[in-house]
Design a protein around this motif. Structure first.
Motif, PDB file in Angstrom:
ATOM      1  N   UNK A 101      46.322  45.729  25.708  1.00  0.00           N
ATOM      2  CA  UNK A 101      46.596  44.311  25.859  1.00  0.00           C
ATOM      3  C   UNK A 101      47.814  43.936  25.016  1.00  0.00           C
ATOM      4  N   UNK A 102      48.395  42.801  25.269  1.00  0.00           N
ATOM      5  CA  UNK A 102      49.444  42.330  24.378  1.00  0.00           C
ATOM      6  C   UNK A 102      48.808  42.028  23.025  1.00  0.00           C
ATOM      7  N   UNK A 103      49.640  42.031  21.988  1.00  0.00           N
ATOM      8  CA  UNK A 103      49.121  41.855  20.640  1.00  0.00           C
ATOM      9  C   UNK A 103      48.344  40.571  20.449  1.00  0.00           C
ATOM     10  N   UNK A 104      48.784  39.515  21.097  1.00  0.00           N
ATOM     11  CA  UNK A 104      48.131  38.222  20.916  1.00  0.00           C
ATOM     12  C   UNK A 104      46.698  38.240  21.428  1.00  0.00           C
ATOM     13  N   UNK A 105      46.439  39.112  22.384  1.00  0.00           N
ATOM     14  CA  UNK A 105      45.110  39.153  22.982  1.00  0.00           C
ATOM     15  C   UNK A 105      44.244  40.267  22.417  1.00  0.00           C
ATOM     16  N   UNK A 106      44.759  40.990  21.428  1.00  0.00           N
ATOM     17  CA  UNK A 106      44.029  42.155  20.927  1.00  0.00           C
ATOM     18  C   UNK A 106      42.658  41.765  20.388  1.00  0.00           C
ATOM     19  N   UNK A 107      42.599  40.664  19.630  1.00  0.00           N
ATOM     20  CA  UNK A 107      41.326  40.256  19.058  1.00  0.00           C
ATOM     21  C   UNK A 107      40.277  39.997  20.124  1.00  0.00           C
ATOM     22  N   UNK A 108      40.680  39.246  21.162  1.00  0.00           N
ATOM     23  CA  UNK A 108      39.744  38.952  22.255  1.00  0.00           C
ATOM     24  C   UNK A 108      39.300  40.245  22.947  1.00  0.00           C
ATOM     25  N   UNK A 109      40.259  41.158  23.159  1.00  0.00           N
ATOM     26  CA  UNK A 109      39.952  42.430  23.817  1.00  0.00           C
ATOM     27  C   UNK A 109      38.955  43.258  22.994  1.00  0.00           C
ATOM     28  N   UNK A 110      39.126  43.230  21.661  1.00  0.00           N
ATOM     29  CA  UNK A 110      38.217  44.002  20.804  1.00  0.00           C
ATOM     30  C   UNK A 110      36.803  43.449  20.854  1.00  0.00           C
ATOM     31  N   UNK A 111      36.667  42.139  21.090  1.00  0.00           N
ATOM     32  CA  UNK A 111      35.328  41.566  21.257  1.00  0.00           C
ATOM     33  C   UNK A 111      34.788  41.867  22.652  1.00  0.00           C
ATOM     34  N   UNK A 112      35.674  41.813  23.643  1.00  0.00           N
ATOM     35  CA  UNK A 112      35.271  42.013  25.036  1.00  0.00           C
ATOM     36  C   UNK A 112      34.650  43.392  25.277  1.00  0.00           C
ATOM     37  N   UNK A 113      35.104  44.398  24.514  1.00  0.00           N
ATOM     38  CA  UNK A 113      34.621  45.752  24.769  1.00  0.00           C
ATOM     39  C   UNK A 113      33.381  46.091  23.946  1.00  0.00           C
ATOM     40  N   UNK A 114      32.561  45.075  23.624  1.00  0.00           N
ATOM     41  CA  UNK A 114      31.355  45.366  22.836  1.00  0.00           C
ATOM     42  C   UNK A 114      30.451  46.424  23.482  1.00  0.00           C
ATOM     43  N   UNK A 115      30.408  46.554  24.820  1.00  0.00           N
ATOM     44  CA  UNK A 115      29.558  47.640  25.331  1.00  0.00           C
ATOM     45  C   UNK A 115      30.015  49.016  24.854  1.00  0.00           C
ATOM     46  N   UNK A 116      31.318  49.171  24.582  1.00  0.00           N
ATOM     47  CA  UNK A 116      31.804  50.454  24.061  1.00  0.00           C
ATOM     48  C   UNK A 116      31.180  50.758  22.698  1.00  0.00           C
ATOM     49  N   UNK A 117      31.098  49.731  21.841  1.00  0.00           N
ATOM     50  CA  UNK A 117      30.513  49.944  20.512  1.00  0.00           C
ATOM     51  C   UNK A 117      29.018  50.237  20.632  1.00  0.00           C
ATOM     52  N   UNK A 118      28.333  49.460  21.478  1.00  0.00           N
ATOM     53  CA  UNK A 118      26.895  49.671  21.673  1.00  0.00           C
ATOM     54  C   UNK A 118      26.643  51.090  22.180  1.00  0.00           C
ATOM     55  N   UNK A 119      27.427  51.509  23.167  1.00  0.00           N
ATOM     56  CA  UNK A 119      27.240  52.843  23.737  1.00  0.00           C
ATOM     57  C   UNK A 119      27.556  53.920  22.707  1.00  0.00           C
ATOM     58  N   UNK A 120      28.626  53.683  21.918  1.00  0.00           N
ATOM     59  CA  UNK A 120      29.004  54.657  20.879  1.00  0.00           C
ATOM     60  C   UNK A 120      27.884  54.832  19.860  1.00  0.00           C
ATOM     61  N   UNK A 121      27.402  53.711  19.315  1.00  0.00           N
ATOM     62  CA  UNK A 121      26.373  53.781  18.279  1.00  0.00           C
ATOM     63  C   UNK A 121      25.095  54.403  18.836  1.00  0.00           C
TER      64      UNK A 121
END
Lengths: 200, 200, 200, 200
Positions: C33-53
């Motif tokens: 994503x563009x830098x300005x949207x990075x924070x939103x993108x990092x929240x949006x991919x919460x299933x990645x964190x759930x799946x990882x953990x």
């Protein structure tokens, strides 16, 4: 408290050597050609195979030597572990310039790619020599049972490392392909020569 | 039945440390520039190198300390193994925020990227402190031969961990680049300072 | 000739467990994503964190149990090594359905993704039970020093494995998110429960 | 100085075997289908699963045999380590042709892909036979306690390797799918047959 043994340094080092060598294969890829062109594509990417074999053997030879030389080392201190860590940092970096060589060896950019590759290997040779110098100076970390003649034999094994990779580095500016082939030959022939010069 | 020894915990931990450190190189990549621009591209991606070296040394230092501290631990229980697993979960996650730093450090998004990076390291420092506190409280898992003075020396080594990474975390909001450089300095200088304070 | 010991089976298994767990992080990625949207993108991919953990803890718990149970095993035969290999084949496969869960949990395709994930874990639980049954039947591979009571304790630890992952599998058809969360809870709570039921 | 033991060769080899096997999963991927089509896509990529299982079991069986045969070997020399390194170079390469099989087995290019795959396995079988021949000739590296009958049993285990992979290689020109299936059957049945022929 138990002394800092060398077993776990070897375990971690073995891990990094083995992983860095095995990750090299991930750098080889075909650009999804159609099936009919797959054969031609597999021939076209010969720099990938050359780079893979060169880096795998180079990492393997460093590993064999690391294994060999650790046998002379009786214990470790934190400075030695830090130098070892810097050496591993450089070894683990090798897949990146290897990919540059694979991707750029056949066209423009080949000098830049091979210079980056040769620089990585030259730093590795320098760090590895420092690694040995630190352990060996005043027998700082040497096992008391190891004889001076054995240490001198290891010294002779280290002597050509930095000069040879310096030749590779200089050659990269003249003929990138020749520099990669020389690197491969160094890895392939270092073993027998090491047997001739470094063994008891 | 044989007791839960510490050897296999060390083997698994060594594996995760070594793999996480070695995977970092996969995060470095050039966006397939033409050969003529390869040199410029290799200079342009300096945040990738900074992030690689910082994360590799940080993982390496944790590994050296893990190694050092495990020598004081005589046996393990399942809770300790679970805390160790959480610590490894965080260490194995490091390549992801490292890539964020590599990709975003030079432009907008740099704060977000470095905050994510610093948060990962702060959690790591906290889990590692819990790891030691659990083993050390009432000498729960401590080898009977280890002296109290040795434990206090390790305590002193742990004391600055969480505060220092908290500083990095706060600094990430102000100057992302300074936060990454401080992280690198912590890894590079933790070793000698640990030698000064934590050793017998 | 030396007997087939269990040390090298453990080394190879530890390797696969550690690598499979550490590779999980490669599945997490942001779509540049563009830098300005990075924070939103990092929240949006919460299933990645759930799946990882979830996958990291699950692999970690199997590893801890594998470690625990290998202590009861005095020697190995080739059939046991083959069953162990099938178990590792399934464990090493886990990063693929984990990525499916990370990518599809929030939209259409979530059922398919979680069913594939739950099926992989169910096969793992089944293979792991076969692994233990083979070694334990008639004390085929059990160390002579291990008492029957200790074996029965391990049996009790294995008993809920297949039924629980069957529940996860069925739940995946009804509520994919609930199935993933149940998997995470199983991993997080299996450890203390195993301590309650399976220990001496 | 301590002799070159076999323990660290095994550690490095175990590492490469374990990593090469575990990296195979990275070759499996879906081309980001929409959620509604995920189920169909997961069925469509069956060659990925076939290639994964075939390569994982093949690497696993080589590992079990390597483990088995190392028990007959009492010490190592540098030439043996170099042959072992070439064997590992080939094993670590397997993920690349495995991906070719996964991507091309169902359409044009299938012959090229499977020929590359079979050639990699044939080279592996040849290197592995050389590995054994070198150690065994004149009992060069054999542990003095190992009986001739045990060595002949291992010989019998090696005898079919090269011929069988030669059959796979030739079959690849006629029926690529049959060649992959034969490779899978070899891995799945080599174990019991090895038990029949190679054990005391």
């Amino acid at each position: 408290m138990k002394e800092i043994g060398t077993a776990r340094i070897e375990a971690f080092s073995d891990g990094v050597f083995a992983i860095a060598a095995t990750l090299l294969v991930l750098e080889i890829g075909v650009h999804s050609p159609t099936g009919a062109r797959l054969g031609r594509e597999l021939l076209r990417i010969w720099p990938s195979y050359l780079a893979y074999v060169t880096s795998f053997l180079t990492i393997g030879i460093i590993w064999i030597n690391h294994h060999h030389n650790m046998r002379a080392i009786g214990h470790a201190d934190r400075t030695f572990m830090f130098i070892n860590l810097l050496l591993l940092l450089d070894v683990a970096f090798i897949p990146f310039p290897t990919k540059l060589v694979a991707d750029y060896l056949k066209g423009p950019g080949n000098k830049t790619a091979v210079i980056a590759y040769a620089a990585t290997l030259l730093v590795m040779a320098a760090l590895y020599t420092i690694w040995w110098r630190y352990a060996r100076t005043g027998r700082r970390l040497i096992d008391p049972d190891v004889k001076e003649a054995e240490l001198r034999a290891i010294d002779r094994g280290f002597a050509p490392g930095v000069p040879l990779y310096l030749v590779v580095f200089v050659l990269a500016f003249v003929s990138p392909l020749a520099a990669v082939i020389l690197t491969l030959l160094l890895a392939a022939f270092y073993l027998p020569s090491a047997t001739l010069f470094a063994e008891r």
